[in-house]
Design a protein around this motif. Structure first.
Motif, mmCIF file in Angstrom:
data_model
loop_
_atom_site.group_PDB
_atom_site.id
_atom_site.type_symbol
_atom_site.label_atom_id
_atom_site.label_comp_id
_atom_site.label_asym_id
_atom_site.label_seq_id
_atom_site.Cartn_x
_atom_site.Cartn_y
_atom_site.Cartn_z
ATOM 1 N N VAL A 108 5.900 17.965 -15.452
ATOM 2 C CA VAL A 108 6.016 18.266 -16.893
ATOM 3 C C VAL A 108 5.050 19.259 -18.315
ATOM 4 O O VAL A 108 5.387 20.421 -18.538
ATOM 5 N N LEU A 109 3.862 19.628 -17.071
ATOM 6 C CA LEU A 109 2.756 20.208 -17.394
ATOM 7 C C LEU A 109 3.448 21.975 -17.402
ATOM 8 O O LEU A 109 2.878 22.246 -17.836
ATOM 9 N N PHE A 110 3.675 22.179 -16.359
ATOM 10 C CA PHE A 110 4.534 23.443 -15.553
ATOM 11 C C PHE A 110 5.509 23.427 -16.492
ATOM 12 O O PHE A 110 5.484 24.854 -17.350
ATOM 13 N N GLN A 111 6.527 23.128 -17.128
ATOM 14 C CA GLN A 111 7.311 22.946 -17.888
ATOM 15 C C GLN A 111 6.827 23.607 -19.429
ATOM 16 O O GLN A 111 7.852 24.945 -19.882
ATOM 17 N N PHE A 112 6.124 22.487 -19.621
ATOM 18 C CA PHE A 112 5.614 22.662 -20.582
ATOM 19 C C PHE A 112 4.609 23.981 -21.049
ATOM 20 O O PHE A 112 4.699 25.271 -21.896
ATOM 21 N N ILE A 113 4.294 24.782 -19.687
ATOM 22 C CA ILE A 113 3.021 25.765 -20.130
ATOM 23 C C ILE A 113 4.339 26.995 -20.032
ATOM 24 O O ILE A 113 3.845 28.269 -21.049
ATOM 25 N N PHE A 114 4.762 27.699 -19.122
ATOM 26 C CA PHE A 114 6.135 28.656 -18.915
ATOM 27 C C PHE A 114 7.162 28.135 -20.318
ATOM 28 O O PHE A 114 7.110 29.548 -20.458
ATOM 29 N N LYS A 172 1.245 -1.270 -0.196
ATOM 30 C CA LYS A 172 -0.416 -0.051 -0.042
ATOM 31 C C LYS A 172 1.075 1.352 0.051
ATOM 32 O O LYS A 172 1.100 2.211 -0.435
ATOM 33 N N THR A 173 2.284 1.398 0.652
ATOM 34 C CA THR A 173 2.734 2.171 0.651
ATOM 35 C C THR A 173 3.115 2.286 -0.339
ATOM 36 O O THR A 173 3.855 3.407 -0.553
ATOM 37 N N ALA A 174 4.248 1.353 -1.172
ATOM 38 C CA ALA A 174 4.622 1.928 -2.668
ATOM 39 C C ALA A 174 3.548 2.054 -3.355
ATOM 40 O O ALA A 174 4.044 2.751 -4.348
ATOM 41 N N LYS A 175 2.534 1.565 -3.536
ATOM 42 C CA LYS A 175 1.680 2.878 -4.412
ATOM 43 C C LYS A 175 1.153 3.885 -4.356
ATOM 44 O O LYS A 175 1.315 4.299 -5.016
ATOM 45 N N THR A 176 1.295 4.362 -3.195
ATOM 46 C CA THR A 176 0.646 5.386 -2.430
ATOM 47 C C THR A 176 2.002 6.060 -3.013
ATOM 48 O O THR A 176 1.595 7.382 -4.007
ATOM 49 N N THR A 177 3.321 6.086 -2.527
ATOM 50 C CA THR A 177 4.681 6.659 -3.095
ATOM 51 C C THR A 177 4.230 7.123 -4.710
ATOM 52 O O THR A 177 4.604 7.693 -4.876
ATOM 53 N N PHE A 178 4.364 5.731 -5.291
ATOM 54 C CA PHE A 178 4.450 5.779 -6.707
ATOM 55 C C PHE A 178 3.186 6.515 -7.330
ATOM 56 O O PHE A 178 3.844 7.159 -8.206
ATOM 57 N N LYS A 179 1.620 6.340 -6.766
ATOM 58 C CA LYS A 179 0.440 7.179 -7.239
ATOM 59 C C LYS A 179 1.340 8.967 -6.894
ATOM 60 O O LYS A 179 1.406 9.638 -8.642
ATOM 61 N N ASN A 180 2.070 9.460 -5.749
ATOM 62 C CA ASN A 180 2.277 10.246 -5.815
ATOM 63 C C ASN A 180 3.410 10.797 -6.874
ATOM 64 O O ASN A 180 3.852 12.442 -6.684
ATOM 65 N N VAL A 181 4.497 10.134 -7.305
ATOM 66 C CA VAL A 181 5.984 10.241 -7.166
ATOM 67 C C VAL A 181 5.390 10.487 -9.022
ATOM 68 O O VAL A 181 5.223 11.828 -10.056
ATOM 69 N N ALA A 182 3.969 10.266 -9.206
ATOM 70 C CA ALA A 182 3.562 9.728 -10.775
ATOM 71 C C ALA A 182 2.792 11.635 -10.774
ATOM 72 O O ALA A 182 3.126 11.887 -12.448
ATOM 73 N N LYS A 183 1.803 11.295 -10.172
ATOM 74 C CA LYS A 183 1.315 13.080 -10.346
ATOM 75 C C LYS A 183 1.766 14.293 -10.101
ATOM 76 O O LYS A 183 2.123 15.438 -10.929
ATOM 77 N N ALA A 184 3.231 13.794 -8.867
ATOM 78 C CA ALA A 184 4.361 14.935 -9.430
ATOM 79 C C ALA A 184 4.906 15.086 -10.653
ATOM 80 O O ALA A 184 5.321 16.359 -11.322
#
Length: 60
Positions: free
Chosen positions: A34-40, A17-29
């Motif tokens: 990437v979106l901010f870099q693209f926009i700016f 569960k911890t690994a899944k949560t960590t992976f999701k958080n890293v993926a979202k970050a």
């Protein structure tokens, strides 16, 4: 032996569960980064293109 098996199962479940949560958080970050870099970068490139075009229009 059943007690140890149950404890190990609980520990493995918590780790998973911890690994899944960590992976999701890293993926979202990473997606947000990437979106901010693209926009700016896009907006900076557009501003730069406008500035260069503006300078050329006034010199010619």
């Amino acid at each position: 032996m059943a007690v140890y098996s149950g404890c190990l199962k609980n520990i493995m479940t918590k780790i998973l569960k911890t690994a899944k949560t960590t992976f999701k958080n890293v993926a979202k970050a990473m997606i947000v980064k990437v979106l901010f870099q693209f926009i700016f970068q896009s907006s900076i490139a557009l501003i730069g293109d406008f500035y260069i075009g503006f300078k050329k229009a006034h010199y010619f």
